[in-house]
Scaffold this active site. Sequence first.
Site, PDB file in Angstrom:
ATOM      1  N   SER A 130       0.860  -1.188   0.111  1.00  0.00           N
ATOM      2  CA  SER A 130      -0.049  -0.011   0.122  1.00  0.00           C
ATOM      3  C   SER A 130       0.894   1.347   0.041  1.00  0.00           C
ATOM      4  O   SER A 130       1.775   1.375  -1.003  1.00  0.00           O
ATOM      5  CB  SER A 130      -0.930  -0.026   1.252  1.00  0.00           C
ATOM      6  N   LYS A 167       4.176   2.079  -2.581  1.00  0.00           N
ATOM      7  CA  LYS A 167       4.473   3.126  -3.475  1.00  0.00           C
ATOM      8  C   LYS A 167       6.097   3.378  -3.059  1.00  0.00           C
ATOM      9  O   LYS A 167       6.885   3.761  -3.926  1.00  0.00           O
ATOM     10  CB  LYS A 167       3.590   4.437  -2.763  1.00  0.00           C
ATOM     11  N   HIS A 198      -7.836  -5.731   0.350  1.00  0.00           N
ATOM     12  CA  HIS A 198      -6.345  -4.830   0.438  1.00  0.00           C
ATOM     13  C   HIS A 198      -5.707  -5.451   1.697  1.00  0.00           C
ATOM     14  O   HIS A 198      -6.331  -5.514   2.756  1.00  0.00           O
ATOM     15  CB  HIS A 198      -6.865  -3.497   0.770  1.00  0.00           C
ATOM     16  N   TRP A 246     -10.172   0.299  -5.068  1.00  0.00           N
ATOM     17  CA  TRP A 246      -9.623   1.740  -4.763  1.00  0.00           C
ATOM     18  C   TRP A 246      -8.341   1.940  -5.360  1.00  0.00           C
ATOM     19  O   TRP A 246      -7.836   2.962  -5.611  1.00  0.00           O
ATOM     20  CB  TRP A 246      -9.530   1.657  -3.068  1.00  0.00           C
TER      21      TRP A 246
END
Length: 429
Positions: A266, A270, A408, A357
């Site tokens: 998550s 990144k 997620h 998302w």
Amino acid sequence: MFRNLVSVSFILAMSVLSISGTVSAEDQSKGWTADPDLVKKFESRSSSNNGGRDFIYSEEKVPEYSLPDILTTDAGEKVTTVKEWESTRRPEILELFRKHVYGRNPVGRPEQMSFDVYDVDPKAMDGKATRKQVKITFENNGKSLSVNVVIFIPNDAEHPVPAYLLICNRDKTNIDPTRENKIEYWPAEEIVARGYAAVAFHNADIDPDDYDKFQNGIHGVLDEGERHDDAWATLAAWAWGASRVLDYLETDRMIDAEHVAVVGHSRGGKTSLWAGATDERFAMVVSNNSGCGGAALSRRQYGETVGRINRAFPHWFCEKFSEYNENESEIPVDQHMLLALAAPRLLYVTSANEDLWADPRGEFLSCKEASTAYEIYGKTGLGTNQIPALNEPVQQGNIGYHVRSGGHGLTLYDWTQFMNFTDKHWKKR
Ligand code: GCU
């Protein structure tokens, strides 16, 4: 090759690829597609903080977009050799990401950095592993900051061993050195059993995950003078922290520092992409469910958008990035180019089918596009143009990808795939 090229904008200018949001019937029949009921559920949520736009969850609503071409230089020339890629285009792309997205990290190790191996237990995990804890301390101008690193190294293995370094963005109990808390997010026992060292640090040790105007954490210690719109922010600070952990691993004789995978989930995913881009010592980059500002293409505007992320997390990216809120087509890069910076090293990107998302298809498309950078090296990137079916990992080239069932999260399923991939490449089974 690109089944979804748009005929109206069929001018394949040297520097852009025009792609529409539509997914062909063939794609839909073979590969993963979002569950229409789930799409409806996401669409029924109210869209707040998105610059007055609705969030997009249906492929039909994805706007037409043009991706900057990975291999065309700013001067409009096509790069065809490794030399041109490494001397011109790669540095150009890296600089664009520094300037417009993540900000400028300090280069390399700070002058005053020390490693204190304060805990060594050669019989951890019922004798299966050696546990070490290392305190990395940075000092500058009378200020200091320490980061704790937790390490488990398999005992029953030929040393030095390859390692997985997790940037932990959840609370510290997830990387429990005592192993009273065993959580799939960091399955240290399983990693050790497969012959890899499990290494982790907590992101907030480097920089707090909140908007503190960059007063605390490593910013408070190292930053001097006025902040510019391309100053490093929090994601870049975490990535830089991962590099400092690698500095320590290079000194540990039980670890093979030439085979270290940097892993993030998550916001951590990144970060791992930026760590791999800025530090080519990482032999592999793993970006799990990273979404917007990670592996997903910003121009698709699917799920979380640039405007939403900058407003909700004003401390993650450099200030300049907020100029692209609701203005994605003007970003001089898109996230496929960040993935390309991992080439020719190993890269693994994951999606989860309920994690709309994070735009699973956008994460896949980035991997597909990034493959061209691997091809410059005569290597296969992803090795397919087709998004795979659910729970069917693609691992034929140097980019691995899967869409896992579920929400997620970073799970044992994900870790198992990463290790299958590195077994293939690093252990030459
Ligand atoms: C939020 C954020 C995402 C991020 C995620 C996480 O959902 O919008 O961009 O990836 O938090 O880090 O868990």
